[in-house]
Design an enzyme around this catalytic site. Structure first.
Site, PDB file in Angstrom:
ATOM      1  N   SER A  18       1.064  -1.282   0.114  1.00  0.00           N
ATOM      2  CA  SER A  18      -0.067   0.057   0.005  1.00  0.00           C
ATOM      3  C   SER A  18       0.821   1.351   0.126  1.00  0.00           C
ATOM      4  CB  SER A  18      -0.934   0.041   1.374  1.00  0.00           C
ATOM      5  OG  SER A  18      -1.557   1.267   1.524  1.00  0.00           O
ATOM      6  N   HIS A  43      -1.415  -1.661  -4.302  1.00  0.00           N
ATOM      7  CA  HIS A  43      -2.680  -1.315  -3.513  1.00  0.00           C
ATOM      8  C   HIS A  43      -2.722   0.274  -3.445  1.00  0.00           C
ATOM      9  CE1 HIS A  43      -5.934  -2.470  -0.903  1.00  0.00           C
ATOM     10  NE2 HIS A  43      -5.527  -1.176  -0.161  1.00  0.00           N
ATOM     11  N   ASP A  45      -5.167   3.365  -1.863  1.00  0.00           N
ATOM     12  CA  ASP A  45      -6.149   3.437  -0.917  1.00  0.00           C
ATOM     13  C   ASP A  45      -6.607   4.873  -1.184  1.00  0.00           C
ATOM     14  OD1 ASP A  45      -5.859   1.563   0.865  1.00  0.00           O
ATOM     15  OD2 ASP A  45      -4.103   1.936   1.386  1.00  0.00           O
ATOM     16  N   MET A  47      -9.248   7.617  -0.361  1.00  0.00           N
ATOM     17  CA  MET A  47     -10.149   8.227   1.088  1.00  0.00           C
ATOM     18  C   MET A  47     -10.406   9.436   0.738  1.00  0.00           C
ATOM     19  SD  MET A  47      -7.547   7.079   4.314  1.00  0.00           S
ATOM     20  CE  MET A  47      -6.542   5.513   3.992  1.00  0.00           C
ATOM     21  N   HIS A  76      -8.627   0.519  -3.798  1.00  0.00           N
ATOM     22  CA  HIS A  76      -9.333   0.329  -2.775  1.00  0.00           C
ATOM     23  C   HIS A  76     -10.267   1.560  -2.268  1.00  0.00           C
ATOM     24  CE1 HIS A  76      -9.525  -0.619   1.911  1.00  0.00           C
ATOM     25  NE2 HIS A  76     -10.594  -0.610   1.570  1.00  0.00           N
ATOM     26  N   MET A  78     -12.341   3.680  -0.514  1.00  0.00           N
ATOM     27  CA  MET A  78     -12.782   4.279   0.851  1.00  0.00           C
ATOM     28  C   MET A  78     -13.718   5.381   0.892  1.00  0.00           C
ATOM     29  SD  MET A  78      -9.554   2.673   3.255  1.00  0.00           S
ATOM     30  CE  MET A  78      -8.681   3.315   1.942  1.00  0.00           C
ATOM     31  N   MET A 147     -10.968  -5.958   5.768  1.00  0.00           N
ATOM     32  CA  MET A 147     -10.227  -5.082   6.634  1.00  0.00           C
ATOM     33  C   MET A 147      -9.957  -5.773   8.087  1.00  0.00           C
ATOM     34  SD  MET A 147      -9.968  -2.507   4.862  1.00  0.00           S
ATOM     35  CE  MET A 147      -9.001  -1.608   5.728  1.00  0.00           C
ATOM     36  N   PHE A 153      -6.342   5.049   8.127  1.00  0.00           N
ATOM     37  CA  PHE A 153      -5.003   5.332   8.454  1.00  0.00           C
ATOM     38  C   PHE A 153      -4.028   4.086   8.378  1.00  0.00           C
ATOM     39  CE2 PHE A 153      -7.552   7.902  11.162  1.00  0.00           C
ATOM     40  CZ  PHE A 153      -7.021   9.359  10.825  1.00  0.00           C
ATOM     41  N   GLY A 154      -2.934   4.131   7.898  1.00  0.00           N
ATOM     42  CA  GLY A 154      -1.882   3.181   8.095  1.00  0.00           C
ATOM     43  C   GLY A 154      -1.213   3.086   9.282  1.00  0.00           C
ATOM     44  N   ASP A 182      -6.372  -6.457   4.522  1.00  0.00           N
ATOM     45  CA  ASP A 182      -5.698  -5.162   4.633  1.00  0.00           C
ATOM     46  C   ASP A 182      -5.644  -4.574   6.061  1.00  0.00           C
ATOM     47  OD1 ASP A 182      -4.948  -2.690   3.888  1.00  0.00           O
ATOM     48  OD2 ASP A 182      -6.580  -2.228   2.701  1.00  0.00           O
TER      49      ASP A 182
HETATM   50  C1  DX5 Z   1      -6.091   1.627   5.964  1.00  0.00           C
HETATM   51  C2  DX5 Z   1      -5.623   1.190   4.633  1.00  0.00           C
HETATM   52  C3  DX5 Z   1      -4.643   0.382   4.376  1.00  0.00           C
HETATM   53  C4  DX5 Z   1      -3.404   0.668   4.918  1.00  0.00           C
HETATM   54  C5  DX5 Z   1      -2.597  -0.529   5.300  1.00  0.00           C
HETATM   55  O1  DX5 Z   1      -7.387   2.133   5.832  1.00  0.00           O
HETATM   56  O2  DX5 Z   1      -6.783   0.568   3.831  1.00  0.00           O
HETATM   57  O3  DX5 Z   1      -4.325  -0.135   2.868  1.00  0.00           O
HETATM   58  O4  DX5 Z   1      -2.556   1.467   3.963  1.00  0.00           O
HETATM   59  O5  DX5 Z   1      -1.441   0.090   6.172  1.00  0.00           O
HETATM   60  P1  DX5 Z   1      -0.696  -0.527   7.141  1.00  0.00           P
HETATM   61  O6  DX5 Z   1      -0.081  -2.041   6.514  1.00  0.00           O
HETATM   62  O7  DX5 Z   1       0.335   0.224   7.630  1.00  0.00           O
HETATM   63  O8  DX5 Z   1      -1.756  -0.990   8.170  1.00  0.00           O
HETATM   64 ZN    ZN Z   2      -6.362  -0.511   1.668  1.00  0.00          ZN
END
Ligand code: DX5
Ligand code: ZN
Length: 224
Positions: A18, A43, A45, A47, A76, A78, A147, A153-154, A182
């Site tokens: 990601s 991947h 993300d 948002m 993805h 969101m 999920m 957030f990562g 994920d």
């Molecule tokens: C969270 C995202 C993930 C995220 C994963 O909302 O959908 O894809 O980037 O990051 P890590 O691996 O750091 O949890």
């Molecule tokens: Zn994701």
């Protein structure tokens, strides 16, 4: 029996870094770097600040990244009202689009629309959503994304209760289709999610936070 299933799944493990955890000022280079290190999908993300308490990027950035990316782009969504944006993301070069069941009123219709546009379609479940919600979608989706953290957030911690959900959804999908996980995936829990039935592992921090993308990806794919 379990060993047989595990071997089948392991033979097709895919790692999808990601870019959320990458250096956004060098996104194209960061994608090329994980591709060289053995990533299977990229991947992305998306948002919107409504469905998630965070904002990332949209179709114009995805279209630019397409030029730096020979791997499948796994988008993805969101976002609320994902159906309003799927054409734009497909035009931008998405190969796979996943959207949240919690954000969509007519998920069956949207899956078919994405597929009719020549893209793979997957449904995403938040940690609090029951697999029962997709009982009548499981036969038509190309993949399911579970999920393993709450989206936004990562760098969050893997929720271990999701292992049982992975088992349940793998039983719904059969062995051939992709089951993606994920959030908070690293070398310590990769064997657990694979054993439970996941075969596509999204990894942000554990890849982009590592000094060696190659070693990080290898350790997710074939945990020691
Ligand atoms: C969270 C995202 C993930 C995220 C994963 O909302 O959908 O894809 O980037 O990051 P890590 O691996 O750091 O949890
Ligand atoms: Zn994701």
């Amino acid at each position: 029996m379990m060993k047989h299933r595990k071997e089948m799944t392991l033979s097709k493990i895919k790692i999808a870094p990601s870019v959320l955890a990458s250096d956004f000022s060098r996104l194209g280079e960061e994608i090329s770097a994980v591709a060289e290190a053995g990533a299977d999908w990229i991947h992305l993300d998306i948002m919107d600040g409504h469905f998630t308490p965070n904002i990332t990027f949209g179709p114009p950035v995805v279209a630019k990244l397409r030029q730096h990316c020979s791997l499948p782009m796994d988008v993805h969504l969101m976002i609320t009202d994902p159906g309003d944006y799927v054409e734009d993301f497909i035009k931008a070069g998405a190969d796979i689009i996943t959207f949240h069941i919690e954000a969509c009123i007519h998920p069956h219709r949207l899956i078919r629309r994405i597929q009719d546009l020549g893209c793979q379609a997957g449904i995403v479940l938040n940690p609090g959503t029951s697999p029962d919600e997709i009982e009548f979608l499981a036969d038509i989706v190309d993949l399911v994304l579970l999920m393993t953290v709450n989206p936004g957030f990562g760098g969050q911690k893997f929720i271990p209760e999701m292992l049982r959900k992975i088992q349940m959804v793998r039983a719904m999908l059969g062995e051939e289709r992709d089951l993606e996980v994920d959030g908070g995936i690293d070398a310590s829990n990769a064997p657990l999610v694979i054993e439970a039935g996941a075969n596509v592992l999204v990894a942000g921090s554990s890849v982009y936070g590592s000094d060696s993308y190659l070693e990080a990806i290898q350790s997710l794919r074939a945990p020691s």
